[in-house]
Scaffold this motif. Structure first.
Motif, PDB file in Angstrom:
ATOM      1  N   ALA A  62       0.832  -1.211   0.000  1.00  0.00           N
ATOM      2  CA  ALA A  62       0.000   0.000   0.000  1.00  0.00           C
ATOM      3  C   ALA A  62       0.865   1.259   0.000  1.00  0.00           C
ATOM      4  O   ALA A  62       0.614   2.196  -0.766  1.00  0.00           O
ATOM      5  N   ILE A  63       1.895   1.286   0.844  1.00  0.00           N
ATOM      6  CA  ILE A  63       2.741   2.484   0.949  1.00  0.00           C
ATOM      7  C   ILE A  63       3.476   2.730  -0.366  1.00  0.00           C
ATOM      8  O   ILE A  63       3.598   3.862  -0.831  1.00  0.00           O
ATOM      9  N   VAL A  64       3.928   1.651  -1.000  1.00  0.00           N
ATOM     10  CA  VAL A  64       4.684   1.800  -2.243  1.00  0.00           C
ATOM     11  C   VAL A  64       3.804   2.305  -3.385  1.00  0.00           C
ATOM     12  O   VAL A  64       4.257   3.042  -4.252  1.00  0.00           O
ATOM     13  N   THR A  65       2.517   1.955  -3.363  1.00  0.00           N
ATOM     14  CA  THR A  65       1.685   2.248  -4.542  1.00  0.00           C
ATOM     15  C   THR A  65       0.659   3.366  -4.364  1.00  0.00           C
ATOM     16  O   THR A  65       0.152   3.883  -5.356  1.00  0.00           O
ATOM     17  N   ALA A  66       0.333   3.723  -3.097  1.00  0.00           N
ATOM     18  CA  ALA A  66      -0.774   4.659  -2.892  1.00  0.00           C
ATOM     19  C   ALA A  66      -0.480   6.047  -3.489  1.00  0.00           C
ATOM     20  O   ALA A  66       0.653   6.528  -3.424  1.00  0.00           O
ATOM     21  N   ASN A  67      -1.504   6.648  -4.064  1.00  0.00           N
ATOM     22  CA  ASN A  67      -1.398   8.023  -4.563  1.00  0.00           C
ATOM     23  C   ASN A  67      -2.117   8.940  -3.583  1.00  0.00           C
ATOM     24  O   ASN A  67      -3.318   8.782  -3.379  1.00  0.00           O
ATOM     25  N   ASP A  68      -1.388   9.857  -3.008  1.00  0.00           N
ATOM     26  CA  ASP A  68      -1.999  10.836  -2.117  1.00  0.00           C
ATOM     27  C   ASP A  68      -2.931  10.191  -1.083  1.00  0.00           C
ATOM     28  O   ASP A  68      -4.150  10.360  -1.117  1.00  0.00           O
ATOM     29  N   PRO A  69      -2.351   9.388  -0.165  1.00  0.00           N
ATOM     30  CA  PRO A  69      -3.190   8.578   0.737  1.00  0.00           C
ATOM     31  C   PRO A  69      -3.676   9.314   1.981  1.00  0.00           C
ATOM     32  O   PRO A  69      -3.973   8.669   2.977  1.00  0.00           O
ATOM     33  N   TYR A  70      -3.821  10.618   1.955  1.00  0.00           N
ATOM     34  CA  TYR A  70      -4.336  11.402   3.095  1.00  0.00           C
ATOM     35  C   TYR A  70      -3.506  11.195   4.361  1.00  0.00           C
ATOM     36  O   TYR A  70      -3.806  10.320   5.171  1.00  0.00           O
ATOM     37  N   GLY A  71      -2.485  11.957   4.531  1.00  0.00           N
ATOM     38  CA  GLY A  71      -1.737  11.941   5.786  1.00  0.00           C
ATOM     39  C   GLY A  71      -0.964  10.679   6.054  1.00  0.00           C
ATOM     40  O   GLY A  71      -0.766  10.301   7.198  1.00  0.00           O
ATOM     41  N   ALA A  72      -0.540   9.990   5.012  1.00  0.00           N
ATOM     42  CA  ALA A  72       0.328   8.835   5.179  1.00  0.00           C
ATOM     43  C   ALA A  72       1.339   8.882   4.036  1.00  0.00           C
ATOM     44  O   ALA A  72       1.267   9.772   3.185  1.00  0.00           O
ATOM     45  N   VAL A  73       2.276   7.946   4.034  1.00  0.00           N
ATOM     46  CA  VAL A  73       3.252   7.937   2.953  1.00  0.00           C
ATOM     47  C   VAL A  73       2.696   7.124   1.789  1.00  0.00           C
ATOM     48  O   VAL A  73       2.232   5.997   1.977  1.00  0.00           O
ATOM     49  N   GLY A  74       2.721   7.701   0.599  1.00  0.00           N
ATOM     50  CA  GLY A  74       2.304   6.968  -0.593  1.00  0.00           C
ATOM     51  C   GLY A  74       3.266   7.292  -1.711  1.00  0.00           C
ATOM     52  O   GLY A  74       3.421   8.446  -2.081  1.00  0.00           O
ATOM     53  N   LEU A  75       3.957   6.291  -2.218  1.00  0.00           N
ATOM     54  CA  LEU A  75       4.983   6.552  -3.226  1.00  0.00           C
ATOM     55  C   LEU A  75       4.408   6.597  -4.633  1.00  0.00           C
ATOM     56  O   LEU A  75       5.046   7.072  -5.561  1.00  0.00           O
TER      57      LEU A  75
END
Lengths: 251, 344
Positions: free
Chosen positions: B83-96
């Motif tokens: 999830a962290i590697v792929t998310a786009n703009d995940p609201y207040g978390a890291v998204g690569l």
């Protein structure tokens, strides 16, 4: 030629020194007995030699190589194979699987060969199976091949443990009390097997605390007492040795 | 006739199914299952992901005797890393925002690294240490997920994770569910087949010997530690894969997906089905998840009991079932008492 040389072996458990500067040698082709009262350090010596227990000091040399630090699997592959005082069958495996397990250099024990069921693996399995059936025949266990080892009698377990050790084609076999809890008929049978194996060139080191069983079987005896080597020599010489009589036979 | 005797090899069947499933995804074909069956498909998706975790756990415990009380740790790590590697703009978390295949690979790799670290540090010690350490690691992972908010989004989790299957099928609804079951099912069959082949081989014989007596196995020339380590890492890898698939299915990662319940369900499924029987454990998982589904329907028919009360009753019933199994059939429904060394 010296097959096994143990030099200054020492092992303690807390303040108890179980084995204290034990040194001995086993020549190729010999049958050597190791006797001594309970607590003399026989099994601890075996455990250190076979890599099951690390030793505190001393060296173990097998076929000219220093194997003091070698782990048990490495020693087994080199041809130094042991049995246990209490028979330790793999009870939840069948007799056949107990026999096939030690097969050396089995390609099928590598994941890729196992998943791919390669020809090399199938062929090795077939060879091992033939060898196992031969040995089970020799040890009168052919009727039990599909049984789980848990269902074997005490005597059959002793025989299976011996047969299983031979699957590794050992050059030195360490037997820890092979006659303990075995009836006289089976004892005679095991003695015959040992003699036959020795005639085929196998070297054996046998722990026993009943001297009588060993006198006709072994070329040489090593007597341990209180973790030290008390005497070594032919059975005849040992039986006349004053120190041995005092420490062990007299008691 | 036993399943194992059927002239179908699960590994091949799984590989073929996977190819077909992917071909189906990119074809213009469209399947719309009846709406009433949707809940079955939803539970089916979860069943297939838990089945992946379970085939790994069964290799570890059922075949090798490694007590892993924290399969959910690897499931969670696989999911959150993906999830962290792929998310786009995940609201207040890291998204690569990287492509999903990168996330999938990263999830599996990090789960493998975690498995290798735990294995290397624990598998030389006595058996019970592994049980304690895996249980603790699962709690630590869950704790980190909730507390390291800047990275994981805390209790809100990560949103905007790509949903590759939904994207291919044109988004949402029954068609997507159907396609998901097809792809996850193919993967579950494939890994079931691979692990079954592994355990039904000389390799598996060494594993069973380790379960019976490590020391004897070692004195018969086997590198016991290496086998335990590799098997532990295999289990970690498939659990990581399943976690990554879960977040790509949901389009999000949240702490609620990765609670200790996952560990409990797969363990109960394994014990009910019969540890060490590759097919039996999946049957056990189907029983326990089927029970949960059936009681969900039942609750809808019994409005006098609140869902909370009902959840407690359900847990009690599951506990009772487990006790009955362990007392009267300790090898499980399809397990082999001789193989497991238990008396029923």
């Amino acid at each position: 030629m010296t097959l096994l040389a143990v030099e200054g072996l020492r092992r303690s458990f807390g303040s108890l020194v179980a084995v204290d500067s034990v040194s001995f040698e086993v020549e190729r082709g010999e049958v050597v007995g190791m006797i001594g009262p309970n607590g003399a350090g026989k099994t601890t010596t075996f455990n250190c030699v076979s890599g099951v227990l690390p030793s505190d000091a001393g060296t173990v040399t097998f076929e000219g190589a220093d194997v003091t630090e070698a782990p048990p699997y490495d020693l087994a592959r080199r041809g130094l194979v042991r049995t246990f005082q209490q028979t330790r069958e793999l009870e939840t495996l069948t007799v056949t699987d107990n026999m096939l397990l030690p097969t050396p250099d089995h390609p099928g024990e590598r994941a890729w060969h196992a998943v791919g069921r390669t020809a090399a693996s199938e062929q090795r399995e077939q060879e091992a199976r033939e060898r196992a059936m031969d040995l089970l025949g020799t040890f009168d266990l052919r009727g039990m091949v599909e049984e789980y080892a848990a269902s074997l009698s005490g005597g059959q377990r002793k025989l299976l443990e011996l047969a299983r050790a031979l699957m590794l084609d050992p050059s030195l076999l360490l037997l820890d009390e092979p006659f303990a809890g075995v009836n006289p008929t089976l004892t005679a049978e095991i003695v015959e097997h040992i003699e036959a194996l020795n005639a085929d060139g196998l070297t054996l080191l046998i722990i026993e605390h009943e001297l009588e069983t060993l006198t006709d079987l072994v070329d040489r005896l090593i007597v341990l007492a209180d973790g030290r080597v008390l005497a070594t020599g032919t059975p005849e010489a040992i039986m006349e040795n004053e120190e041995v009589i005092d420490a062990y036979l007299g008691g | 006739m036993k399943f194992e005797d059927l002239p179908v090899d699960a590994t091949r069947a799984g590989a073929v199914l996977l190819v077909l499933a992917v071909a189906f995804l990119f074809s213009p074909l469209f399947v719309r299952p009846p709406a009433a069956t949707l809940v079955l498909f939803e539970v089916g998706v979860l069943f297939l992901l838990y089945a992946l975790v379970l085939v790994g756990l069964n290799l570890q415990f059922g075949h090798t005797g490694l007590v892993n009380f924290g399969p959910v740790a690897f499931f969670a790590v696989g999911g959150y890393v993906a999830a962290i590697v792929t998310a786009n703009d995940p609201y207040g978390a890291v998204g690569l925002g990287l492509p999903w295949p990168v996330g999938l690979a990263a999830g599996v790799v990090v789960a493998v690294v975690l498995g290798a670290l735990i294995g290397a540090s624990t598998l030389r010690l006595r058996d019970d240490f592994l049980a304690i350490v895996t249980l603790a690691v699962a709690e630590i992972v869950h704790g980190l997920i909730v507390t390291v908010r800047d990275v994981t989004g805390g209790s809100n989790g990560l949103q905007n994770v790509p949903r590759p299957i939904a994207a291919t099928t044109g988004g949402g609804g029954a068609g997507e569910l159907f396609a998901t079951v097809l792809v996850f099912g193919a993967l579950a069959v494939l890994f079931y087949g691979l692990f079954h082949r592994l355990s039904a081989s000389p390799y598996g014989r060494v594993l069973r010997a380790i379960r019976a007596d490590e020391q004897v196995t070692e004195t018969l020339g086997k590198r016991v530690f290496r086998y335990k380590f590799v098997v532990f890492v295999y289990g970690a890898a498939v659990a990581g894969l399943a976690g990554a698939l879960l977040v790509f299915y949901n389009g999000a990662a949240a702490p609620g997906f990765f609670t200790i319940n996952v560990t409990v369900i797969v363990w109960i499924g394994m014990l009910i089905g019969g540890a060490g029987n590759d097919r039996g454990v999946l049957g056990g998982l189907a029983i326990i998840m089927g029970f949960q589904l059936a009681t969900r329907f039942l609750n809808e028919q019994l409005p006098v009991i609140t869902p909370d009360q009902f959840a407690s009753v359900r847990l009690m019933l599951i506990g009772l079932l487990l006790m009955v199994i362990i007392k009267y059939r300790p090898e499980g429904i399809w397990g082999d008492a001789d193989e497991l060394g238990v008396e029923s």
